[in-house]
Every structure is written in C-alpha cells, then in structure tokens.
Design a protein around this motif. Structure first.
Motif, PDB file in Angstrom:
ATOM      1  N   UNK A 140       0.853  -1.183   0.000  1.00 21.05           N
ATOM      2  CA  UNK A 140       0.000   0.000   0.000  1.00 21.05           C
ATOM      3  C   UNK A 140       0.896   1.242   0.000  1.00 21.05           C
ATOM      4  N   UNK A 141       0.671   2.137  -0.982  1.00 19.60           N
ATOM      5  CA  UNK A 141       1.460   3.372  -1.049  1.00 19.60           C
ATOM      6  C   UNK A 141       0.636   4.589  -0.627  1.00 19.60           C
ATOM      7  N   UNK A 142      -0.421   4.366   0.156  1.00 18.72           N
ATOM      8  CA  UNK A 142      -1.185   5.507   0.693  1.00 18.72           C
ATOM      9  C   UNK A 142      -0.282   6.300   1.646  1.00 18.72           C
ATOM     10  N   UNK A 143      -0.565   7.604   1.851  1.00 19.18           N
ATOM     11  CA  UNK A 143       0.344   8.423   2.674  1.00 19.18           C
ATOM     12  C   UNK A 143       0.617   7.813   4.055  1.00 19.18           C
ATOM     13  N   UNK A 144      -0.426   7.303   4.733  1.00 18.53           N
ATOM     14  CA  UNK A 144      -0.200   6.763   6.084  1.00 18.53           C
ATOM     15  C   UNK A 144       0.701   5.518   6.020  1.00 18.53           C
ATOM     16  N   UNK A 145       0.495   4.699   4.983  1.00 14.78           N
ATOM     17  CA  UNK A 145       1.318   3.494   4.838  1.00 14.78           C
ATOM     18  C   UNK A 145       2.764   3.883   4.525  1.00 14.78           C
ATOM     19  N   UNK A 146       2.929   4.921   3.682  1.00 18.04           N
ATOM     20  CA  UNK A 146       4.290   5.382   3.357  1.00 18.04           C
ATOM     21  C   UNK A 146       5.029   5.845   4.613  1.00 18.04           C
ATOM     22  N   UNK A 147       4.288   6.493   5.478  1.00 18.33           N
ATOM     23  CA  UNK A 147       4.893   6.985   6.718  1.00 18.33           C
ATOM     24  C   UNK A 147       5.373   5.798   7.572  1.00 18.33           C
ATOM     25  N   UNK A 148       4.503   4.808   7.654  1.00 17.12           N
ATOM     26  CA  UNK A 148       4.885   3.593   8.406  1.00 17.12           C
ATOM     27  C   UNK A 148       6.120   2.943   7.792  1.00 17.12           C
ATOM     28  N   UNK A 149       6.130   2.945   6.457  1.00 16.27           N
ATOM     29  CA  UNK A 149       7.237   2.298   5.742  1.00 16.27           C
ATOM     30  C   UNK A 149       8.558   3.030   5.991  1.00 16.27           C
TER      31      UNK A 149
END
Ligand code: DGJ
Length: 539
Positions: free
Chosen positions: A199-208
């Motif tokens: 998932x490349x949604x903003x929240x997922x990117x932050x987690x990543x």
C-alpha cells in the motif's frame, strides 16, 4: 417402557461419546506434526471444489465425485459476501446444509474463509465493503492509483472481517462442536496484493519510512533499522508481508477465541516460471518462501502456512515441500494439480515430507469432458477421466492404509520411490537392507539389471520398514528387490514370506501369499496397484 428406557440410554451414550470426542488439533511429537481428528492421526485425502461450488444444490452433483475419488475430506469455500450480506446480519443456511450433507456422505470438511483476500484481490468482500471506499480503503499503487485490494492498514476493515469470521466460527461451534465434521478452517485465500507491491497511501508510506517493529527484528535476529535498511531490495514486500500477516492473524485470533479448530493460511507461491515480481507474478505480502519467516513471526494464531503447489517439475515440487515442511511448520498441501504428474508427487509429499494432507483443486471437473486448449503440459482434447485416473487410483489404494502411513511418517523408515524422466530406478536405504525400486521393463547389462521406465511415468511407490526385517510396499507399476545393506557382512537376502493384502481398521488382512514366479526375481506392484508385506532374512 423398557424399550423407551433403553433408547434413552443409547441416546445419552451417543451424546456423551459425541461430547467426549476431542477437538481436532495439530500437535508435534518429536519432529513429527500430526493432525488429530477424534484423537487419532488423520491424513487428509482431499479435493477442493471450484470457487463457486460452495452451494448445497451444486454440491449435490459433486458429492458423487468425492465418492468416486475415494476422498475423505471436502474443501469447500464459505463466502463473506454471502454470510454477511448486510453489516451484522449473518446467514449460515448454506454452510449448515453442506455440513449435514457431508455427514450423510461420511466426509470431513475443511471450510475456506473467502474474506478480505481471495487470490490477492478483494472479490469476496460483501458489496457494502466494496462500495464504501472511504470506510474500507483500497490499497494505492506506487502511482497513487487505487487497486482492487483492501488495505491491510485499515483497522475498520480488519475489525469487520474479524467480526464476521468470529461469527462464523461461533456458529460452527454451535452446529458442529460435538461431531467435528469440520476439521480445519482456512483463513482468507492466498492473501497479499496483486497490482501493487504494497500500500502506497500516505499513512502506509509513513509507516514504511519508520523502523521495523522490534518484535520482528528480534524474531528474525536482525539489527534494528528502517524497512529498507533491514530488508534491502525486499523491503516493500517484507513490509506488506508483516502487515498482511498481522491482519490475518487478528482475524484468525478472533475466530479461534470462539472455536479452537486448527487454522491455516494458503499461499500463492512465487516458485513459477516467471519474473518473480511481487504484486505481478504473485500477490505481494503473501507467505511466499522468502517471506515465510516474517509470516511465522506474525501469526501465532495460525497453525500452518500451507503452499498451493502447482509447480509442474518434480524437483521444484519437492523444493516447495522442503521449504514449507520445517520444524516450525507442518506440510499441508491444500491445493495442487489433479492430473498426471501430480499423482506421483503425492508419494513424495506423504512419504518423504510427512504431509498432513493433499488435495487437488477443481474436483468438479473430474470425470467430465476433455481438456480445453491452453492447459500446460496436456494436449487439448485428452479425456479428463483418463488424466485423473492415476490420482483416483492413489486414493483408492492409499485410503485404507492412511492410519498406517500416518504412523510410519516421522519414523525415518518411510520413503518414496517415484519414477521421473530418465529416473527409472530408485535405491532406498533402510536399517539392514537396501531396496531397489525399478520402473518398466528390466534388462541385464554390464553392472546389473536396468529398467527402461514406463510409457507414461506411472511408477510410484512407498516403502516402509515396519518391523525388523519386515517391509510394506505400496504402489503402482514398480518392481522391488532387496539386498543386505551395503557394508554389512551378510551377502544375501531371502524372503521368509511375502503377502499381498490390504489394511482394514488398522489390521493387516492378507489376501494371498506370494511365492514362486511372483517372488523369484523381484516383487511386482502392477499397474492397478497393490500392497505387499514381506518378511526377510539375510545370511
Ligand atoms: C488458487 C486459488 O486459491 C483457488 O481458489 C483457485 O482460484 C485456483 N488458484 C485456480 O487455479
């Protein structure tokens, strides 16, 4: 009155014995996993129906197929979209009827929960989940485009699936908690995402961009760091695997709390002839062999991670068995091919890798019509009945011997002997003997007797040393010879007796004794299969 009293007693006894039947469970004794059903090791000789066959009316046409196959277990899907058509409104009528019918058929069931994931997409989510993309968000690909897969990062979606799965398991307990017709449940189906690696949604990117959770680095014995630091080029896939696995584990835990049946997750493998791109060649974040350690760390509520093995070559097939059958994971094959070569691969799975079960996919097709164009390795127009005959023969021959096979597994004294291209003999080593299994016609030449192979590679057998100097040999199109083990001072082996027979309720029933022409040169397992028991001596 007396009769009434007697039948009341009988009914009470039946209820007590039903209540007393222990729960199905997967246990490990020594190095060997077993699936216990009614307290006894049970090997699944299964078959999985097509995806849209989990309906009682459709199943009426399929039960006879299971009978013809000699299967003991039916794998049948249960659909979230059908079970919960409106939020919180549950319908289990179809499941209940299938359970009742399975009992009439004397079959066990493995039910497959088609929930958030089915083959790396979300197609079995109820329409109220599909329609509300704000409440139940989709994954975004690296270009920011939503794909047909639910995000594993949404607690709302996870709670919805967990709630439905828990309701399903609670219901199973109510209707089947005594008889255990249902012996296992599959949670989701081939989870992970097609169309994107994560998932490349903003929240997922932050987690990543953050650190890998300590629980994972500790479990993998890796240094702390970001996903990219810890997993390098596999970072996106590892991130997806951790989050998908945690989500599936939550769903499983919710169900398990209601009813503690064994639970497993099946895997769309990466071991296919293709570029190994996660999200393209296979769903990213599934429990593929490179992600298996992550999945094991994330899924304490799941008993087994089970490969769907469609790998066509025998070395590849064995390699998958090897990587999933490991000290922390039993080998269970919930889906595999039903044609040709897969019939012999079953012998590897049961005899060399102690598989808990084996189930060809799409058994609806058995006995019907001809193969269409485009099926790998099979010419179009071939009769399906002919193609599946070797598998049906396996089930017929091995079915009555399953209790014994389960007991021989894990002893180190059970081995397969399977024919392959250019492999026309197999030499097996036991405590005091070597067994040479050969396939096809044999001819003497320099160095010994050599086999030509059978016309359609139907040679397949398993050999077990069941007592000192005593062997059971089960299979088809195979001949066997014995010699004292190499290095032994003894030079010759001789049969004390040989019997052909079958197992019945755990007892060996000899149909005849073999001698003379039938044992002089070698023992013979004919094309239709046989079970032989031989006692030897060496001198
Ligand atoms: C694997 C899936 O798990 C099954 O449900 C089915 O879609 C088969 N693939 C079809 O080959």
């Amino acid at each position: 009155m007396l009769r009434l009293f007697k039948s009341a007693l009988l009914a009470a006894a039946l209820v007590c014995s039903a209540i007393a039947a222990p729960m199905p469970q997967i246990v490990k004794q020594g190095k060997k996993f077993s699936l216990l059903v009614d307290g006894k090791p049970f090997i699944v000789l299964g078959g999985q129906v097509n995806n849209s066959t989990g309906w009682p009316s459709r199943m009426q046409e399929i039960w006879p197929v299971y009978k013809a196959l000699h299967a003991n277990t039916a794998e049948i899907p249960v659909y979230w979209e059908v079970v919960e058509p409106k939020p919180g409104e549950f319908h289990f009528e179809a499941v209940d009827q299938i359970i009742r019918d399975a009992r009439t058929q004397n079959m066990r069931l493995i039910l497959l929960w088609f929930g958030t994931w089915k083959n790396g997409v979300m197609d079995y989510a109820p329409s109220w989940v599909k329609a509300d993309t704000v409440k139940y968000p989709r994954m975004l690909d690296s270009g920011g485009k939503p794909v047909r897969v639910l995000s594993p990062h949404s607690e709302t979606t996870m709670n919805a699936d967990r709630n439905a799965f828990a309701a399903f398991m609670r219901h199973l307990k109510e209707v089947d908690g005594d008889l255990h017709t249902v012996i296992m449940v599959q949670v989701e189906n081939e989870p992970g995402s097609l169309f994107t690696d994560r998932d490349h949604a903003p929240a997922a990117n932050k987690l990543f961009e953050g650190s890998v959770p300590g629980a994972l680095t500790t479990a993998l014995k890796k240094n702390a760091g970001t996903w990219t630091q810890v997993f390098g080029p596999e970072a996106d896939e590892a991130f997806a695997a951790w989050h998908v696995a945690k989500y599936v584990n939550e769903v499983a835990a919710g169900g398990r709390k209601e009813y503690g049946l064994p639970l497993y997750v099946n895997v769309w493998l990466r071991e296919r002839k293709n570029f190994m791109r996660p999200g393209e060649a296979y769903p990213s974040g599934g429990a593929t062999s490179n992600m298996l350690d992550i999945w094991k760390a994330a899924t304490p509520s799941i008993d087994v991670i089970a490969p769907d093995i469609y790998v066509m070559d025998y070395a590849g097939y064995r390699a998958v068995c090897e990587s999933y059958g490991r000290p922390d994971n039993a080998l269970l094959i919930p889906e595999t091919g039903g044609f040709g070569a897969f019939a012999r691969y079953m012998f590897y799975a049961l005899a060399d890798y102690d598989a808990l079960g084996f189930a060809p996919f799409g058994i609806d097709r058995i006995g019907a019509g001809t193969v269409p164009d485009g099926v790998p390795g099979v010419s179009a127009g071939t009769s399906i009945a002919d193609l599946v005959r070797p598998m049906m023969d396996n089930y017929r021959l091995l079915g009555p011997a399953l209790d014994q096979i389960a007991a021989w597994q894990g002893t180190g004294k059970l081995h397969s002997a399977v024919e392959e291209d250019q492999i026309t003999e197999r030499l097996l080593t036991f405590t005091d003997y070597e067994v040479l299994a050969q396939f096809g016609r044999t001819e003497s030449s320099y160095g010994g007797t050599f086999a030509s192979g059978t016309a359609r590679k139907t040679g397949r057998a398993m050999v077990s040393e069941v007592a000192p100097d005593e062997f059971v040999i089960i299979g088809f199109d195979t001949t066997v010879r014995f010699e004292p083990r190499r290095g032994s001072k003894l030079k010759s082996a001789q049969f004390l007796w040989v019997e052909e027979g079958r197992f019945e309720n755990g007892e060996w029933k000899a149909a005849r004794r073999l001698n003379g022409d039938e044992t002089f040169f070698r023992l013979n397992l004919p094309a239709q299969g046989a079970i032989l028991r031989a006692k030897l001596m060496s001198y």
